[in-house]
Write a protein that holds these residues in place. Sequence first.
Motif, short mmCIF file in Angstrom:
data_model
loop_
_atom_site.label_atom_id
_atom_site.label_comp_id
_atom_site.label_asym_id
_atom_site.label_seq_id
_atom_site.Cartn_x
_atom_site.Cartn_y
_atom_site.Cartn_z
N PRO A 54 0.82 -1.23 0.00
CA PRO A 54 0.00 0.00 0.00
C PRO A 54 0.84 1.27 0.00
CG PRO A 54 -0.76 -1.55 1.62
CD PRO A 54 0.55 -2.08 1.14
N LEU A 55 1.98 1.26 0.72
CA LEU A 55 2.84 2.45 0.77
C LEU A 55 3.40 2.77 -0.60
CD1 LEU A 55 4.75 1.82 4.11
CD2 LEU A 55 2.82 3.35 3.69
N LYS A 56 3.76 1.75 -1.34
CA LYS A 56 4.28 1.97 -2.70
C LYS A 56 3.22 2.59 -3.59
CE LYS A 56 7.12 -0.99 -4.25
NZ LYS A 56 7.74 -2.24 -4.80
N ALA A 57 1.99 2.17 -3.42
CA ALA A 57 0.91 2.73 -4.22
C ALA A 57 0.72 4.21 -3.91
CB ALA A 57 -0.38 1.96 -3.97
N VAL A 58 0.82 4.59 -2.67
CA VAL A 58 0.67 6.00 -2.30
C VAL A 58 1.81 6.83 -2.87
CG1 VAL A 58 0.66 7.60 -0.36
CG2 VAL A 58 -0.66 5.48 -0.25
N THR A 59 3.04 6.30 -2.78
CA THR A 59 4.20 7.00 -3.30
C THR A 59 4.09 7.23 -4.80
OG1 THR A 59 5.56 6.04 -1.57
CG2 THR A 59 6.71 6.95 -3.51
N MET A 60 3.65 6.26 -5.56
CA MET A 60 3.46 6.39 -7.00
C MET A 60 2.41 7.43 -7.31
SD MET A 60 3.71 2.44 -8.27
CE MET A 60 3.30 2.90 -9.93
N GLY A 61 1.36 7.51 -6.49
CA GLY A 61 0.33 8.52 -6.72
C GLY A 61 0.88 9.92 -6.58
N ASP A 62 1.72 10.19 -5.59
CA ASP A 62 2.33 11.50 -5.41
C ASP A 62 3.21 11.87 -6.60
OD1 ASP A 62 1.07 11.73 -3.01
OD2 ASP A 62 2.82 11.12 -1.83
N SER A 63 3.96 10.93 -7.11
CA SER A 63 4.85 11.17 -8.25
C SER A 63 4.07 11.55 -9.50
CB SER A 63 5.71 9.94 -8.51
OG SER A 63 6.52 10.14 -9.66
N VAL A 64 2.98 10.81 -9.72
CA VAL A 64 2.14 11.11 -10.90
C VAL A 64 1.54 12.51 -10.78
CG1 VAL A 64 0.02 10.47 -12.11
CG2 VAL A 64 1.65 8.71 -11.42
N ALA A 65 1.09 12.86 -9.55
CA ALA A 65 0.51 14.20 -9.35
C ALA A 65 1.53 15.28 -9.64
CB ALA A 65 -0.01 14.32 -7.93
N GLN A 66 2.76 15.06 -9.21
CA GLN A 66 3.82 16.03 -9.46
C GLN A 66 4.09 16.18 -10.96
OE1 GLN A 66 7.10 14.68 -7.14
NE2 GLN A 66 6.19 15.30 -5.17
N GLU A 67 4.08 15.05 -11.65
CA GLU A 67 4.30 15.10 -13.11
C GLU A 67 3.17 15.85 -13.80
OE1 GLU A 67 4.83 11.19 -14.55
OE2 GLU A 67 6.75 10.85 -13.52
N ILE A 68 1.96 15.61 -13.34
CA ILE A 68 0.81 16.31 -13.94
C ILE A 68 0.91 17.81 -13.71
CG2 ILE A 68 -1.69 16.62 -13.79
CD1 ILE A 68 -1.89 13.61 -13.23
N ASP A 69 1.30 18.17 -12.44
CA ASP A 69 1.47 19.60 -12.14
C ASP A 69 2.55 20.22 -13.03
OD1 ASP A 69 -0.49 19.46 -10.26
OD2 ASP A 69 0.88 19.26 -8.55
N ALA A 70 3.66 19.49 -13.18
CA ALA A 70 4.75 20.00 -14.01
C ALA A 70 4.31 20.17 -15.46
CB ALA A 70 5.96 19.07 -13.92
#
Length: 257
Positions: A54-70
């Motif tokens: 589950p922790l890995k899934a949360v971490t991947m979600g944050d990364s995707v959000a950052q990419e979308i923001d960028a």
Amino acid sequence: MAFTRATGKHRLPSRMTRTTRRTVGVAALATTGVVGTLAAPAFAAESEIEQTGPLKAVTMGDSVAQEIDAQAVAQRQAAEQAAAREKAEAAAKKRAEEAREKAEKEREAKARAAREAERKRLNAYTAPITGSYVSTSYQAGGGIWSSGSHTGIDFHAASGTAVHAVGSGTVVEAGWGGSYGNQIVIKMVDGTYTQYGHLSSIGVSVGQTVTPGQQIALSGATGNVTGAHLHFEARTTAEYGSDMDPIAYLRGHGVNV
């Protein structure tokens, strides 16, 4: 002793099913902010794989959000740059069009000024001899003239002095003129005629157009004369006997004689 696998509604859920459910539950607890206090014992009881899922899934979600923001920032910047380029291009195009219109207006103004200057030049009049003076006046009497009086005016001029057309016109006579010696008669643009007599040489021919101040001949002493000079007449027709006052004619066209 043989064992029978449980089936039906009393069948125990598999390990994969339990893990999935637990993962969903942890995600829900993480969302509400209570995963740190309530879910910690459950994580301790699970394997390393189960804890990190589950922790890995949360971490991947944050990364995707950052990419979308960028990507959003980059797209916004690209749009702003494109808008700035379009604005700059439009301004440059407007300046170029204004410069073209200004240049066109300036060309038109220069062309109009040139046409007006040419029109004035062609309609201008000048004296037939530069810097000379009238030595014999119009209608002066004496036996030297067959008509009994002078039909023109004489300009003082040594033989070989340049003779100029007094205005624009067309040559209708150029050659020998009896008592006038070598002569030129020009039909002027206003419909009148001018005559130049006693010439030593002629520089134009019949049908040729002339402009004000153009040299047409050299003065002389040909024909019935007592000395070199230029005989000048203003006429209503090309023929002898239609003369009018040459001084009034020239002054009426702005020539000071």
